[in-house]
Motif scaffolding. Structure first.
Motif, mmCIF file in Angstrom:
data_model
loop_
_atom_site.group_PDB
_atom_site.id
_atom_site.type_symbol
_atom_site.label_atom_id
_atom_site.label_comp_id
_atom_site.label_asym_id
_atom_site.label_seq_id
_atom_site.Cartn_x
_atom_site.Cartn_y
_atom_site.Cartn_z
ATOM 1 N N LEU A 112 -46.647 -30.909 -87.097
ATOM 2 C CA LEU A 112 -47.891 -30.533 -87.769
ATOM 3 C C LEU A 112 -47.690 -30.223 -89.254
ATOM 4 C CD1 LEU A 112 -49.474 -28.251 -85.025
ATOM 5 C CD2 LEU A 112 -50.174 -30.566 -85.653
ATOM 6 N N ALA A 113 -46.441 -30.209 -89.710
ATOM 7 C CA ALA A 113 -46.152 -29.866 -91.104
ATOM 8 C C ALA A 113 -46.885 -30.809 -92.054
ATOM 9 C CB ALA A 113 -44.647 -29.943 -91.362
ATOM 10 N N GLY A 114 -47.393 -30.222 -93.134
ATOM 11 C CA GLY A 114 -48.134 -31.000 -94.104
ATOM 12 C C GLY A 114 -49.618 -31.030 -93.844
ATOM 13 N N ARG A 115 -49.989 -30.723 -92.596
ATOM 14 C CA ARG A 115 -51.406 -30.689 -92.260
ATOM 15 C C ARG A 115 -51.862 -29.285 -91.919
ATOM 16 N NH1 ARG A 115 -53.972 -32.566 -86.623
ATOM 17 N NH2 ARG A 115 -55.841 -31.306 -86.855
ATOM 18 N N VAL A 116 -51.054 -28.580 -91.116
ATOM 19 C CA VAL A 116 -51.391 -27.229 -90.678
ATOM 20 C C VAL A 116 -50.160 -26.348 -90.848
ATOM 21 C CG1 VAL A 116 -52.148 -25.786 -88.746
ATOM 22 C CG2 VAL A 116 -53.041 -28.113 -88.980
ATOM 23 N N GLU A 117 -50.349 -25.163 -91.393
ATOM 24 C CA GLU A 117 -49.267 -24.183 -91.464
ATOM 25 C C GLU A 117 -49.160 -23.503 -90.102
ATOM 26 O OE1 GLU A 117 -48.054 -19.954 -93.652
ATOM 27 O OE2 GLU A 117 -49.940 -20.989 -94.176
ATOM 28 N N VAL A 118 -48.013 -23.668 -89.449
ATOM 29 C CA VAL A 118 -47.819 -23.127 -88.109
ATOM 30 C C VAL A 118 -46.945 -21.886 -88.174
ATOM 31 C CG1 VAL A 118 -46.933 -23.550 -85.790
ATOM 32 C CG2 VAL A 118 -48.086 -25.387 -87.041
ATOM 33 N N LEU A 119 -47.483 -20.762 -87.678
ATOM 34 C CA LEU A 119 -46.728 -19.525 -87.542
ATOM 35 C C LEU A 119 -46.323 -19.385 -86.083
ATOM 36 C CD1 LEU A 119 -48.840 -19.151 -89.962
ATOM 37 C CD2 LEU A 119 -48.332 -16.725 -89.737
ATOM 38 N N LEU A 120 -45.107 -18.936 -85.840
ATOM 39 C CA LEU A 120 -44.601 -18.813 -84.480
ATOM 40 C C LEU A 120 -44.603 -17.350 -84.037
ATOM 41 C CD1 LEU A 120 -41.544 -21.255 -84.577
ATOM 42 C CD2 LEU A 120 -43.932 -21.744 -83.973
ATOM 43 N N ALA A 121 -45.018 -17.128 -82.793
ATOM 44 C CA ALA A 121 -44.971 -15.789 -82.194
ATOM 45 C C ALA A 121 -44.272 -15.903 -80.851
ATOM 46 C CB ALA A 121 -46.376 -15.226 -82.022
ATOM 47 N N GLU A 122 -43.050 -15.410 -80.780
ATOM 48 C CA GLU A 122 -42.296 -15.430 -79.528
ATOM 49 C C GLU A 122 -42.646 -14.187 -78.723
ATOM 50 O OE1 GLU A 122 -38.148 -16.999 -79.312
ATOM 51 O OE2 GLU A 122 -37.695 -14.920 -78.720
ATOM 52 N N VAL A 123 -43.020 -14.395 -77.462
ATOM 53 C CA VAL A 123 -43.456 -13.284 -76.603
ATOM 54 C C VAL A 123 -42.603 -13.259 -75.344
ATOM 55 C CG1 VAL A 123 -45.812 -13.381 -77.505
ATOM 56 C CG2 VAL A 123 -45.217 -14.694 -75.460
ATOM 57 N N PRO A 124 -42.632 -12.159 -74.595
ATOM 58 C CA PRO A 124 -41.789 -12.057 -73.401
ATOM 59 C C PRO A 124 -42.141 -13.089 -72.334
ATOM 60 C CG PRO A 124 -42.571 -9.896 -74.080
ATOM 61 C CD PRO A 124 -43.334 -10.895 -74.881
ATOM 62 N N ASP A 125 -41.235 -13.283 -71.406
ATOM 63 C CA ASP A 125 -41.459 -14.195 -70.292
ATOM 64 C C ASP A 125 -42.429 -13.589 -69.276
ATOM 65 O OD1 ASP A 125 -39.797 -16.358 -71.011
ATOM 66 O OD2 ASP A 125 -38.023 -15.247 -70.372
ATOM 67 N N ALA A 126 -43.064 -14.478 -68.543
ATOM 68 C CA ALA A 126 -43.862 -14.140 -67.361
ATOM 69 C C ALA A 126 -44.883 -13.044 -67.642
ATOM 70 C CB ALA A 126 -42.930 -13.783 -66.202
ATOM 71 N N GLU A 127 -45.129 -12.188 -66.647
ATOM 72 C CA GLU A 127 -46.207 -11.207 -66.753
ATOM 73 C C GLU A 127 -45.960 -10.148 -67.823
ATOM 74 O OE1 GLU A 127 -49.164 -11.333 -65.102
ATOM 75 O OE2 GLU A 127 -48.509 -13.238 -64.233
ATOM 76 N N ASP A 128 -44.726 -10.022 -68.285
ATOM 77 C CA ASP A 128 -44.459 -9.088 -69.385
ATOM 78 C C ASP A 128 -45.197 -9.489 -70.656
ATOM 79 O OD1 ASP A 128 -42.851 -7.393 -67.929
ATOM 80 O OD2 ASP A 128 -40.975 -8.317 -68.560
ATOM 81 N N ALA A 129 -45.590 -10.751 -70.736
ATOM 82 C CA ALA A 129 -46.341 -11.204 -71.914
ATOM 83 C C ALA A 129 -47.783 -10.724 -71.884
ATOM 84 C CB ALA A 129 -46.315 -12.734 -71.994
ATOM 85 N N LYS A 130 -48.288 -10.439 -70.691
ATOM 86 C CA LYS A 130 -49.715 -10.142 -70.550
ATOM 87 C C LYS A 130 -49.985 -8.641 -70.656
ATOM 88 C CE LYS A 130 -52.063 -12.401 -67.470
ATOM 89 N NZ LYS A 130 -52.509 -13.114 -66.256
ATOM 90 N N ARG A 131 -49.555 -8.073 -71.773
ATOM 91 C CA ARG A 131 -49.778 -6.643 -72.034
ATOM 92 C C ARG A 131 -50.537 -6.473 -73.341
ATOM 93 N NH1 ARG A 131 -45.306 -4.175 -73.337
ATOM 94 N NH2 ARG A 131 -43.984 -6.032 -73.480
ATOM 95 N N ILE A 132 -51.280 -5.396 -73.434
ATOM 96 C CA ILE A 132 -52.081 -5.159 -74.637
ATOM 97 C C ILE A 132 -51.198 -5.032 -75.866
ATOM 98 C CG2 ILE A 132 -52.133 -2.648 -74.355
ATOM 99 C CD1 ILE A 132 -54.997 -4.901 -75.648
ATOM 100 N N GLU A 133 -49.984 -4.517 -75.694
ATOM 101 C CA GLU A 133 -49.078 -4.388 -76.840
ATOM 102 C C GLU A 133 -48.680 -5.754 -77.383
ATOM 103 O OE1 GLU A 133 -48.612 -0.868 -74.111
ATOM 104 O OE2 GLU A 133 -48.577 -3.062 -73.852
ATOM 105 N N VAL A 134 -48.522 -6.720 -76.495
ATOM 106 C CA VAL A 134 -48.158 -8.069 -76.933
ATOM 107 C C VAL A 134 -49.349 -8.738 -77.619
ATOM 108 C CG1 VAL A 134 -47.273 -10.316 -76.208
ATOM 109 C CG2 VAL A 134 -46.468 -8.230 -75.073
#
Length: 357
Positions: A56-78
């Protein structure tokens, strides 16, 4: 394989694209007006996330957000972590969020997109069987709370779902089979051909390089797409997609999400089958078919006895209950569903006894 487009209508008008080597399709799915995109991904998907950013480079600036695996990702803090990135990068309503990962990540990414500025475009890139056939399709987003699973969420349609089967070739076997619980569910509730394929040759059916595997994933997606197109906000027929989920979600909560979703739903479906037999809706052969199919997928069929009170409390907090009454999707025969409202406690306990080990 030639990419297949499965339409989802009356829910945002989008397609699920199923195929192999779909990198170009991913690039095309990002809305033309987007100048920035937040790509939310699991750690194991870091290399793929970098590849998408480069494409997507050159068309869209992509920011990356690495989050925990599985259900640990589905928290309000994340979710708050992701909102922070969006705010610091001055994301607008024309920018986009991309979810790359299993069902938990696409649930989280969809929720982040739905709640930022009251809604920004969202592209879902599921990387698991579960994500492709269930979580990423249908527009449900959500996070968990200390009180239960998916109690906070939205109905928000993505702009596209891109299911690239290439990502499943290296998926751990246990994860792949866990996802097949949702494939089997679609067979029990609507498309019985799925069950025929699984009982004929389960090894071929669950080999991600086989044509039968691609057929079953497509069939399961079509079941969900058709049901969701008819009932986006779960006011009617969409409830059948919760088959096995009333007890299954309670097990996930009781186990603090250490169980795979598919394993919990497998037990939930066997429980529902036993309950249906008790109330005269499903015969012995139908119950045994549940045990045979799910057992052939190496999925659990039982749950430890002595935990009924905790499971009952969790079920009563579940979003599927109504006015304190438990509701269960049951089968009146394989491929035919119905709803059981407020079953008597002794029936539930007896059905539980049939799955307790």
């Amino acid at each position: 394989m030639t990419p297949v487009r499965i339409p989802v209508r009356n829910a945002g008008e989008y397609d699920v694209v199923l195929g192999r080597g779909l990198g170009d399709v991913v690039a095309e799915a990002v809305p033309a007006g987007a100048k920035k995109a937040l790509l939310i991904h699991q750690p194991v998907q870091a290399r793929r996330a970098d590849a998408i950013r480069e494409r997507l480079a050159g068309r869209v600036e992509v920011l990356l957000a690495e989050v925990p695996d599985a259900e640990d990702a589905k928290r309000i803090e994340v979710a708050a972590f992701c909102w922070g990135i969006l705010g610091q990068a001055d994301f607008t309503r024309t920018d986009a969020v991309i979810g790359l990962g299993g069902g938990a990540v696409t649930d989280l990414a969809g929720f982040v997109a739905a709640t930022w500025l009251r809604g920004v475009p969202f592209v879902s890139l599921p990387t698991s069987v579960l994500g492709m056939v269930d979580a990423a399709v249908g527009g449900k987003t959500g996070i968990n709370t200390t009180e239960g699973k998916n109690l906070v969420g939205t109905f928000t349609a993505p702009v596209a779902v891109i299911a690239d089967l290439d990502v499943l070739d290296t998926l751990p076997r246990n994860d792949l089979l866990s996802g097949f619980a949702e494939v089997a569910k679609c067979g029990f509730i609507v498309d019985t051909t799925i069950l025929d394929r699984l009982t004929a040759d389960v090894d071929t059916a669950t080999d991600p390089t086989s044509p039968v595997f691609a057929e079953l994933v497509e069939r399961a997606i079509r079941v969900k797409a058709e049901v969701v197109s008819e009932d986006f906000r779960e006011s009617g027929r969409r409830e059948i997609l919760n088959y096995g989920h009333t007890l299954g979600h309670a097990i996930e909560y009781a186990e603090r999400y250490r169980w795979r979703h598919g394993g919990a739903i497998s037990v939930g479906m066997v429980f529902a089958a036993e309950l249906a037999r008790l109330v005269g809706r499903l015969d012995d052969d139908g119950v045994q078919l549940h045990r045979d199919v799910l057992g052939s997928l190496s999925l659990p069929l039982t749950y430890p006895g002595g935990r009924w009170e905790a499971l009952t409390a969790a079920m009563r907090r579940d979003k599927k209950s109504r006015a304190g009454l438990l509701r269960f999707v049951l089968l009146d025969g394989i491929g035919r569903t119905s709803i059981l409202n407020g079953p008597e406690d002794h029936l539930l306990f007896t059905a539980y006894g049939e799955i307790a080990d």
